[in-house]
Write a protein that holds these residues in place. Structure first.
Motif, PDB file in Angstrom:
ATOM      1  N   ASP A  29       0.831  -1.213   0.000  1.00 49.98           N
ATOM      2  CA  ASP A  29       0.000   0.000   0.000  1.00 49.98           C
ATOM      3  C   ASP A  29       0.865   1.262   0.000  1.00 49.98           C
ATOM      4  O   ASP A  29       0.613   2.229   0.720  1.00 49.98           O
ATOM      5  N   GLY A 126      -1.452  -4.123  -7.299  1.00 44.81           N
ATOM      6  CA  GLY A 126      -2.527  -3.715  -6.403  1.00 44.81           C
ATOM      7  C   GLY A 126      -2.164  -3.887  -4.944  1.00 44.81           C
ATOM      8  O   GLY A 126      -2.471  -3.022  -4.116  1.00 44.81           O
ATOM      9  N   LYS A 127      -1.509  -4.995  -4.603  1.00 44.55           N
ATOM     10  CA  LYS A 127      -1.121  -5.221  -3.211  1.00 44.55           C
ATOM     11  C   LYS A 127       0.048  -4.334  -2.804  1.00 44.55           C
ATOM     12  O   LYS A 127       0.112  -3.851  -1.681  1.00 44.55           O
ATOM     13  N   ARG A 131      -4.614   1.003  -5.855  1.00 45.01           N
ATOM     14  CA  ARG A 131      -5.509   1.066  -7.009  1.00 45.01           C
ATOM     15  C   ARG A 131      -4.788   1.656  -8.219  1.00 45.01           C
ATOM     16  O   ARG A 131      -3.928   2.533  -8.073  1.00 45.01           O
ATOM     17  N   PRO A 132      -5.150   1.220  -9.428  1.00 45.22           N
ATOM     18  CA  PRO A 132      -4.481   1.739 -10.628  1.00 45.22           C
ATOM     19  C   PRO A 132      -4.874   3.165 -10.995  1.00 45.22           C
ATOM     20  O   PRO A 132      -4.171   3.821 -11.765  1.00 45.22           O
TER      21      PRO A 132
END
Length: 262
Positions: A29, A126-127, A131-132
């Motif tokens: 994150d 993502g991990k 978010r893209p």
């Protein structure tokens, strides 16, 4: 009957995971963590200086040199990576590149590139990063970071995600006086959806005082104007070219643009 036993040293790692799984150790994150740092450090400011790197992929030594160069300046508020952290979307590639970028002293955010989408790369991204599509405010400037790698997705996924863009435009806070948009693949490139080009350009112009756009993908450092609308796109070359970009935004002044060779 004789039984041969293989004795393995205690503590050795004997399980090798699939190269495209999303199981890794270390920082996760990253974008959310660093966005919080950026917004806190830049709150209330009208002067910003940020760096842009892109397409670091397999060029680890060059990336390490770029990190040292940026850290040595001491005047960079944050760094934007325009995607292609990896070559094949493998988990180890993500980890190796993350470990280099984590040495940056300024906070950094990463966009997803087309190579990062290969195999299970989008899941690992993502991990590791989040978010893209995401956005944040640095002082009075709104930064929009978008996934534009349409060729790597089927039609069940909207790329670029116009719903995100429309919602983000509506959510821009009153204190925002200018906007910068970053992406990996620019409009009219091989990755960008041809059906979305004109609509994409239209929506970006709805952001408050769109200053310019950032991109990578083509591995060269150049400036172009895809829509002939006065909005310039600054493309950052791949790390193999040993260059990064620095932008200075200051109230009432023209945008400062610098190509740094290292």
């Amino acid at each position: 009957m004789c039984v041969a036993l293989a004795v393995l040293p205690a503590g050795c790692e004997i399980i090798d995971y699939h190269p495209y799984d999303a199981d890794f150790r270390g920082a996760r994150d990253i974008n959310a963590r660093n966005v919080a740092r950026i917004e806190q450090a830049c709150a209330g400011r009208t002067h910003l200086r940020f760096a842009v790197i892109s397409d670091t992929q397999r060029w680890y030594d060059e990336t390490a040199a770029a990190v040292r160069s940026i850290n040595g300046r001491g005047d960079i508020d944050f760094v934007i990576h325009c995607g292609d952290l990896t070559d094949f979307g493998a988990t180890r590639e993500f980890v190796w590149m993350r470990d280099e970028l984590e040495k940056l002293q300024p906070p950094y955010v990463c966009l997803i590139g087309n190579h990062d989408c290969l195999a299970n790369g989008a899941g690992v991204f993502g991990k590791m990063y989040g978010r893209p599509d995401f956005s944040f405010n640095a002082g009075d400037t709104h930064f929009v970071c978008l996934n534009t790698n349409a060729l790597e997705y089927d039609r069940s996924v909207a790329v670029p995600d116009m719903d995100f863009v429309r919602a983000d435009i509506r959510a821009v806070s009153d204190g925002v006086r200018r906007t910068v948009v970053a992406m990996h693949a620019a409009p009219y490139s091989d990755q960008f959806s041809t059906n979305a080009v004109e609509l994409f350009g239209y929506y970006l112009r709805l952001y408050p005082s769109l200053q310019f756009c950032l991109c990578g993908h083509q591995h060269s450092t150049t400036v172009f104007e895809p829509f002939d609308d006065g909005v310039l796109y600054y493309e950052c070359g791949a790390a193999k070219r040993r260059q990064y970009l620095v932008f200075t935004l200051d109230e009432g002044k023209e945008v400062g643009y610098e190509v740094v060779s290292y």
